[in-house]
Design a protein around this motif. Structure first.
Motif, PDB file in Angstrom:
ATOM      1  N   GLU A   1       0.856  -1.202   0.000  1.00 38.37           N
ATOM      2  CA  GLU A   1       0.000   0.000   0.000  1.00 38.37           C
ATOM      3  C   GLU A   1       0.885   1.242   0.000  1.00 38.37           C
ATOM      4  O   GLU A   1       1.951   1.250   0.617  1.00 38.37           O
ATOM      5  N   GLN A   2       0.422   2.286  -0.614  1.00 41.89           N
ATOM      6  CA  GLN A   2       1.178   3.545  -0.589  1.00 41.89           C
ATOM      7  C   GLN A   2       1.101   4.162   0.809  1.00 41.89           C
ATOM      8  O   GLN A   2       0.017   4.193   1.422  1.00 41.89           O
TER       9      GLN A   2
ATOM     10  N   GLU B   1      -7.277  -2.328  -6.607  1.00 41.94           N
ATOM     11  CA  GLU B   1      -6.759  -1.675  -5.390  1.00 41.94           C
ATOM     12  C   GLU B   1      -7.881  -0.915  -4.692  1.00 41.94           C
ATOM     13  O   GLU B   1      -8.891  -0.561  -5.304  1.00 41.94           O
TER      14      GLU B   1
ATOM     15  N   ASP C   1      -8.315   2.058  -3.652  1.00 40.31           N
ATOM     16  CA  ASP C   1      -8.689   3.409  -4.056  1.00 40.31           C
ATOM     17  C   ASP C   1      -9.590   3.445  -5.291  1.00 40.31           C
ATOM     18  O   ASP C   1     -10.133   4.499  -5.627  1.00 40.31           O
TER      19      ASP C   1
ATOM     20  N   THR D   1      -3.077  -4.668  -4.524  1.00 33.09           N
ATOM     21  CA  THR D   1      -2.611  -4.519  -3.146  1.00 33.09           C
ATOM     22  C   THR D   1      -3.191  -5.696  -2.358  1.00 33.09           C
ATOM     23  O   THR D   1      -3.811  -6.593  -2.947  1.00 33.09           O
TER      24      THR D   1
END
Ligand SMILES: Nc1ncnc2c1ncn2[C@@H]1O[C@H](COP(=O)(O)OP(=O)(O)OP(=O)(O)O)[C@@H](O)[C@H]1O
Length: 473
Positions: free
Chosen positions: A338-339, A373, A375, A399
């Motif tokens: 994950e960012q 993902e 988002d 992710t």
């Protein structure tokens, strides 16, 4: 069995804390599946706790693989005959479920006696069908009330479970609509669901915790007629700081364990003996809950071969490309971390975006490149999975949202582009491959690591008892 439970040192880990406190688990970092020597240091002040545990040990029980020897040679139909309606058994066989997997063989006879169960078995071992067959043995589709609830952590898993339930409930291959299964998932059209739940309650409700609790809090419906409550990926829900409160409420305030049969399922239940204890103490289950533990000494499916390639952070993309050429997967999932919040604030693109762009320009193979993902909006997420399920090879960049429960049986390769954060994440990511219960096919889990990460992977190897071979490209 009672003495066995009492002798386990890590039962004495938590003398004064609130039960099943996830943050404490992570601080202690106990061995994932086994008690460790650290337990000795923590044991001293725990005598009162041991007395409580004695009561637990006398009532709950643990079934390990092959203990239900009298079902060894039975087909799924023979195990379910007399409990599950004929049309469900017929559909089950039409779909291709003939022989039971180990968890089905071990757990179904116990589930049919009405006892609460913790289904603890490897990824891809068929836990979904296990609890669905129990549900179909108990519900009466003629009755207009919610009789079974399946709680899942993500919308994607909810859609998948709903699909399997509907496939089984359909009266024939062409009649997939003749069923009473409703999906109540985050991001769905809750307004329409509200009226439907009131006017025509489904027999089976598959729901994410947040959506379900929203409906219960708004008094849209009640759990009074629920005979079975299943919590899938139970450890994930208890570990999630956002969801744990709602799960506890669901198990104790919105319904009582005495009035329902409770089933928990997961491939990973860290400190499982302590969890069983908490189930009883917290009244999440009845006192005689059974922990059905299949492959207790082998947490990972044997068909998975684990490899690592050592590389610099800066040339990971090129190494991934070389691996894709070398391995030529039929279908693969590439897991990316994950960012971080810091990176988001700095306005950087997430690794998923960079990886997608790179693959779209550099990958020359025939697999379709897709993204999943958190988002993304729900429709795009659903579209990615639908596209995969329509067939054809895929390269899914994802992710950890795809790490839990998602069943894409054609996946032959897992690439950990970024090493997972925890040993549990490793187990679930790896378990997205090797999901054909009776197949001999070997699948590959490849890890791209820097030299500093080698010791982390080594730890995962020790805890999950697999060995990872170095691949020189
Ligand atoms: N008896 C059976 N015979 C053949 N295939 C089966 C049988 N039971 C389950 N399967 C198949 O095995 C695969 C894995 O099943 P399932 O998704 O229930 O695994 P799981 O135990 O829930 O895994 P995870 O822990 O990863 O969520 C599915 O594709 C399912 O259709």
């Amino acid at each position: 069995m009672a003495s066995q439970l009492l002798n386990v040192p890590h039962l004495a880990f938590f003398p004064t804390i609130s039960p099943f406190n996830p943050s404490l688990f992570s601080k202690l970092k106990p061995s994932f599946f086994h008690s460790t020597s650290t337990s000795r240091a923590l044991k001293s002040s725990s005598n009162s706790r041991i007395i409580n545990l004695q009561a637990v040990a006398e009532t709950s029980s643990e079934i390990e693989s092959n203990s239900a020897a009298n079902t060894t040679f039975l087909t799924l139909r023979q195990i379910c005959q007399g409990f599950v309606p004929e049309h469900i058994l017929h559909r089950m066989e039409e779909i291709g479920f003939i022989s039971p997997t180990d968890i089905q063989r071990e757990a179904l006879p116990t589930l049919f006696t009405g006892r609460d169960c913790i289904l603890h078995a490897q990824t891809g071992s068929g836990k979904t069908l296990t609890y669905l067959l129990l549900i179909f043995s108990l519900i009466n589709p003629q009755r207009s009330s919610v009789q079974a609830v399946i709680v899942v952590p993500t919308r994607e898993l909810g859609m998948q479970v709903t699909k399997v339930a509907r496939m089984l409930a359909a009266k024939s291959e062409i009649d997939v609509k003749g069923c009473t299964v409703m999906a109540l998932l985050d991001g769905g059209i809750l307004r329409r669901h509200k009226s439907w739940l009131k006017a025509e309650p489904p027999a089976i409700l598959v729901a994410t915790v947040a959506s379900l609790c929203h409906m219960l809090e708004k008094h849209i419906f009640r759990l009074d007629s629920v005979k079975v409550l299943v919590v899938d990926e139970v450890d994930f829900l208890f570990y999630s700081s956002k969801q744990v409160g709602s799960v506890r409420k669901l198990l104790t305030s919105f319904s009582s364990c005495d009035k329902r049969q409770t089933v928990f399922a997961s491939a990973s239940i860290p400190q499982h003996k302590h969890f069983v204890h908490d189930c009883i103490q917290q009244k999440w289950t009845k006192r005689d809950v059974v922990h059905v533990h299949v492959s207790a000494i082998m947490p990972m499916p044997l068909c998975l071969l684990h490899r690592f390639v050592m590389c610099e952070k800066t040339n990971k993309l090129q190494v991934l490309l070389a691996l894709l050429e070398y391995d030529a997967p039929e279908s693969a999932i590439i897991f990316v971390g994950e960012q971080s919040e810091k990176s988001k604030k700095a306005g950087n693109d997430p690794s998923t975006t960079l990886l997608m762009e790179f693959l779209k320009t550099s990958y020359k193979g025939s697999l379709e490149i897709l993204l999943l993902e958190g988002d993304m909006n729900f429709n795009s997420r659903a579209a990615s999975l639908t596209e995969i399920r329509q067939g054809g090879g895929f390269l899914l960049v994802s992710t950890d949202i795809a790490a839990r429960g998602i069943d894409l049986p054609e996946t032959t390769h897992i690439f950990n582009f970024d090493l997972p954060q925890t040993v549990t994440d490793y187990l679930h990511r790896a378990g997205r491959a090797g999901r054909k219960p009776f197949s001999d096919r070997k699948c590959i889990v490849a890890n791209l690591i820097t030299s500093e990460e080698r010791f982390v992977l080594q730890r995962y190897e020790n805890e999950l008892m697999f060995s990872c071979e170095e691949l020189m490209l």
